[in-house]
Design a protein around this motif. Structure first.
Motif, PDB file in Angstrom:
ATOM      1  N   HIS A   1      -0.422 -58.662  -7.498  1.00 23.00           N
ATOM      2  CA  HIS A   1       0.931 -58.652  -7.411  1.00 23.00           C
ATOM      3  C   HIS A   1       1.041 -56.756  -6.844  1.00 23.00           C
ATOM      4  N   VAL A   2       2.040 -56.647  -5.826  1.00 28.60           N
ATOM      5  CA  VAL A   2       2.075 -55.343  -5.308  1.00 28.60           C
ATOM      6  C   VAL A   2       3.639 -55.113  -5.198  1.00 28.60           C
ATOM      7  N   ILE A   3       4.117 -53.864  -4.931  1.00 33.78           N
ATOM      8  CA  ILE A   3       5.307 -53.369  -4.426  1.00 33.78           C
ATOM      9  C   ILE A   3       5.025 -52.484  -3.033  1.00 33.78           C
ATOM     10  N   VAL A   4       5.745 -53.139  -2.020  1.00 29.27           N
ATOM     11  CA  VAL A   4       5.634 -52.552  -0.677  1.00 29.27           C
ATOM     12  C   VAL A   4       6.858 -51.768  -0.437  1.00 29.27           C
ATOM     13  N   SER A   5       6.750 -50.580  -0.103  1.00 28.13           N
ATOM     14  CA  SER A   5       8.109 -49.733   0.314  1.00 28.13           C
ATOM     15  C   SER A   5       7.904 -49.184   1.576  1.00 28.13           C
ATOM     16  N   PRO A   6       8.637 -50.019   2.595  1.00 25.70           N
ATOM     17  CA  PRO A   6       8.376 -49.696   4.114  1.00 25.70           C
ATOM     18  C   PRO A   6       9.396 -48.461   4.512  1.00 25.70           C
ATOM     19  N   SER A   7       9.208 -48.080   5.771  1.00 25.05           N
ATOM     20  CA  SER A   7      10.088 -47.053   6.367  1.00 25.05           C
ATOM     21  C   SER A   7       9.692 -46.926   8.038  1.00 25.05           C
ATOM     22  N   CYS A   8      10.376 -46.145   8.594  1.00 26.84           N
ATOM     23  CA  CYS A   8      10.265 -46.056  10.017  1.00 26.84           C
ATOM     24  C   CYS A   8      10.427 -44.851  10.705  1.00 26.84           C
ATOM     25  N   ILE A   9       9.433 -44.467  11.816  1.00 29.39           N
ATOM     26  CA  ILE A   9       9.525 -43.316  12.469  1.00 29.39           C
ATOM     27  C   ILE A   9       9.773 -43.705  14.122  1.00 29.39           C
ATOM     28  N   THR A  10      10.289 -42.579  14.761  1.00 29.99           N
ATOM     29  CA  THR A  10      10.244 -42.980  15.975  1.00 29.99           C
ATOM     30  C   THR A  10       9.976 -41.598  16.713  1.00 29.99           C
ATOM     31  N   ASP A  11       8.773 -41.904  17.937  1.00 31.42           N
ATOM     32  CA  ASP A  11       8.137 -40.798  18.265  1.00 31.42           C
ATOM     33  C   ASP A  11       9.248 -40.187  19.668  1.00 31.42           C
ATOM     34  N   ILE A  12       8.972 -38.905  20.362  1.00 31.02           N
ATOM     35  CA  ILE A  12       9.760 -38.296  21.320  1.00 31.02           C
ATOM     36  C   ILE A  12       9.931 -39.295  22.637  1.00 31.02           C
ATOM     37  N   ASN A  13       9.257 -40.381  22.751  1.00 25.48           N
ATOM     38  CA  ASN A  13       9.290 -41.236  23.899  1.00 25.48           C
ATOM     39  C   ASN A  13      10.158 -42.564  23.196  1.00 25.48           C
TER      40      ASN A  13
ATOM     41  N   PHE B   1       6.195 -48.446  12.102  1.00 28.35           N
ATOM     42  CA  PHE B   1       6.658 -48.453  10.796  1.00 28.35           C
ATOM     43  C   PHE B   1       5.541 -48.300   9.730  1.00 28.35           C
ATOM     44  N   TYR B   2       5.744 -47.643   8.720  1.00 34.35           N
ATOM     45  CA  TYR B   2       4.827 -47.390   8.049  1.00 34.35           C
ATOM     46  C   TYR B   2       4.986 -47.833   6.385  1.00 34.35           C
ATOM     47  N   ALA B   3       4.129 -48.162   5.705  1.00 35.41           N
ATOM     48  CA  ALA B   3       4.570 -48.576   4.260  1.00 35.41           C
ATOM     49  C   ALA B   3       3.435 -48.232   3.205  1.00 35.41           C
ATOM     50  N   THR B   4       3.944 -47.868   2.046  1.00 28.03           N
ATOM     51  CA  THR B   4       3.180 -47.742   0.593  1.00 28.03           C
ATOM     52  C   THR B   4       3.046 -48.881   0.106  1.00 28.03           C
ATOM     53  N   VAL B   5       1.886 -49.057  -0.510  1.00 25.39           N
ATOM     54  CA  VAL B   5       1.681 -50.426  -1.229  1.00 25.39           C
ATOM     55  C   VAL B   5       1.083 -50.046  -2.425  1.00 25.39           C
ATOM     56  N   LYS B   6       1.781 -50.524  -3.667  1.00 20.50           N
ATOM     57  CA  LYS B   6       1.468 -50.306  -4.938  1.00 20.50           C
ATOM     58  C   LYS B   6       0.862 -51.404  -5.686  1.00 20.50           C
TER      59      LYS B   6
END
Length: 491
Positions: free
Chosen positions: A226-238, A243-248
């Motif tokens: 079992h895990v908890i996934v916490s995702p988020s998003c970043i946008t570069d200058i272009n 997308f990145y996520a931490t997995v616990k």
């Protein structure tokens, strides 16, 4: 005349351009002597030799250490001998202040294609190098930060392809970085059981909705966790999205939740026993006492004896229940000591049988012992007494009158002794056996003489046996009886 004038003007214009150039510019001949230099070069050379070079002067000066001359001779020879164009980044060794220079080397040919001069352009790139260093340090810091995380981390492109994973995620899943980076969905650690939930969460994230998800992942070995996934998003200058996520890993937390739930169920069961099973014997006592108080003058000795016998049975059941409740309570409060000693199993069993002689005699049940004399075990004597008392009480409870119970023991090797308590009573169904050693689900039933049953005795047996790192199991068939087995260490 006009042509010469134009050439002269062009030369002056070119000279002005070269002299006003922000870069250092010079050329050398095959003897490493200066042919031409601009003012920027002349000023620069004064910083480490107190005067600029004169035209025709050899740049491989005795003022410089030999290793410095060898370095520059190598650069010049690449131009003259190899007719090579190249670029280098160089940190002057004779200047104390940190400065980085980018040098462009290029050959100047005559009409025959021979190299006449080596043309060199130098450009101060210290600020760029400093920016690159800071960028590298920032990147290195980010890398170290991600690698030092206890939780898993993954960076994905907008198609869900892994661009970066940390060691924690690899350790968690068992997959290497090479097995994950560059791989798109479905990812190898997606569990088959939780696939639809993972896919739904993944699609939700790609749409820009960033909620934490409790999911089921799979290790490389095939084991789910079992895990908890916490995702988020970043946008570069272009404008590219990542997308990145931490997995616990919450496997241990889930186990604790299950244990807490089980403890809660045990507490409820314990309270139920206190509320119901303890009250029943007292109701019996009070009922008989009221009856005797009202009818004692009219009762015969035989009737009084029958009532006293029933009160005794009720008291015996109550005593057994209170014993189990106290021992179970002490065990779960951590105040039960485990003191294993070596003792003779046959002699101890003969003593333990005395604890159940009365209910066995009441049902005319014979208890026989088949244990080799001299067979010893290394166990907590009080715990073994409780185990045998409860197993024998159960065997008596679910046996018919004039039946038999057999206690057998043998050395099975591997420093273990197996003990069997066998009855020829009513037996059990597969459903009853499945929930026999748990308080949460029990199919409780009365004995053959309607004796009450709480199931607490078998729970106590299991926990005491597990204290010895041993096991208990049962074989039974409805209508034919049951055999309870457990093991104890020899030493």
């Amino acid at each position: 005349m006009d042509t010469n004038s134009n050439i002269h003007d062009c030369q002056k214009h070119l000279e002005a351009l070269l002299q006003s150039c922000d870069d250092w510019l010079w050329s050398v001949d095959r003897n490493y002597c200066l042919v031409y230099s601009n003012e920027k070069f002349d000023r620069f050379t004064k910083t480490f030799r107190h005067r600029s070079f004169e035209k025709g002067e050899c740049l491989l000066s005795e003022e410089f250490p030999q290793y410095v001359n060898n370095i520059w001779k190598g650069y010049y020879d690449r131009v003259f001998q190899n007719k090579e164009k190249f670029k280098i980044d160089y940190k002057p060794l004779l200047i104390k202040d940190p400065i980085y220079i980018e040098y462009f080397f290029s050959p100047v040919f005559n009409v025959n294609g021979d190299v006449l001069y080596a043309l060199i352009i130098g450009r101060d790139i210290s600020e760029r190098k400093l920016s690159e260093k800071k960028l590298h340090q920032g990147k290195e810091f980010s890398e170290n930060l991600i690698e030092s995380m206890q939780d898993g981390f993954s960076l994905l492109d907008e198609n869900g392809v892994h661009l970066r994973v940390n060691s924690a995620l690899c350790k968690m899943t068992g997959f290497s970085k090479d097995e994950l980076i560059g791989v798109g969905p479905p990812h190898p650690y997606w569990s088959d059981k939780g696939f639809s939930d993972i896919q739904k969460a993944f699609e939700t994230t790609l749409k820009g909705k960033f909620d934490s998800f409790e999911l089921l992942f799979k290790k490389k070995t095939g084991e789910d966790f079992h895990v908890i996934v916490s995702p988020s998003c970043i946008t570069d200058i272009n404008g590219n999205k990542y997308f990145y996520a931490t997995v616990k890993d919450i496997t241990d937390i889930k186990k604790i939740q299950i244990e807490l739930k089980d403890i809660s169920l045990q507490k409820d069961k314990f309270l139920s026993i206190l509320a119901h099973d303890l009250r029943s014997p007292f109701n019996t006592f009070l009922g008989f006492i009221d009856l005797m108080l009202d009818e004692l003058d009219n009762m015969t000795i035989s009737q009084i004896q029958i009532m006293l016998d029933k009160m005794k049975k009720s008291a015996t059941n109550l005593y057994e229940l209170i014993n189990n409740l106290l021992e179970w309570s002490c065990l779960h409060r951590g105040v039960t000591n485990h003191n294993p000693v070596s003792f003779n199993l046959l002699k101890a069993t003969e003593e333990f049988i005395d604890l159940v002689n009365i209910p066995a005699r009441n049902k005319n049940i014979n208890i026989s012992i088949d244990i080799p004399d001299g067979l010893t075990v290394f166990a907590d004597r009080n715990m073994v007494a409780t185990i045998l008392r409860n197993l024998l009480s159960n065997a008596i409870k679910f046996s018919e009158h004039s039946s038999e119970i057999i206690i057998k023991a043998w050395n099975q090797g591997n420093d273990k002794v197996t003990i069997e308590v066998k009855d020829f009573g009513i037996g059990m169904s597969a459903d009853i056996i499945e929930n026999l050693f748990t308080l949460s689900k029990q199919a409780l039933r009365p004995g053959t003489d309607k004796e009450p049953s709480t199931g607490l005795g078998l729970i106590l047996c299991k926990e005491f046996i597990e204290r010895h790192n041993e096991k208990i199991w049962v074989e039974s068939e409805e209508g034919k009886g049951s055999s309870f087995y457990f093991t104890l260490p020899v030493n």
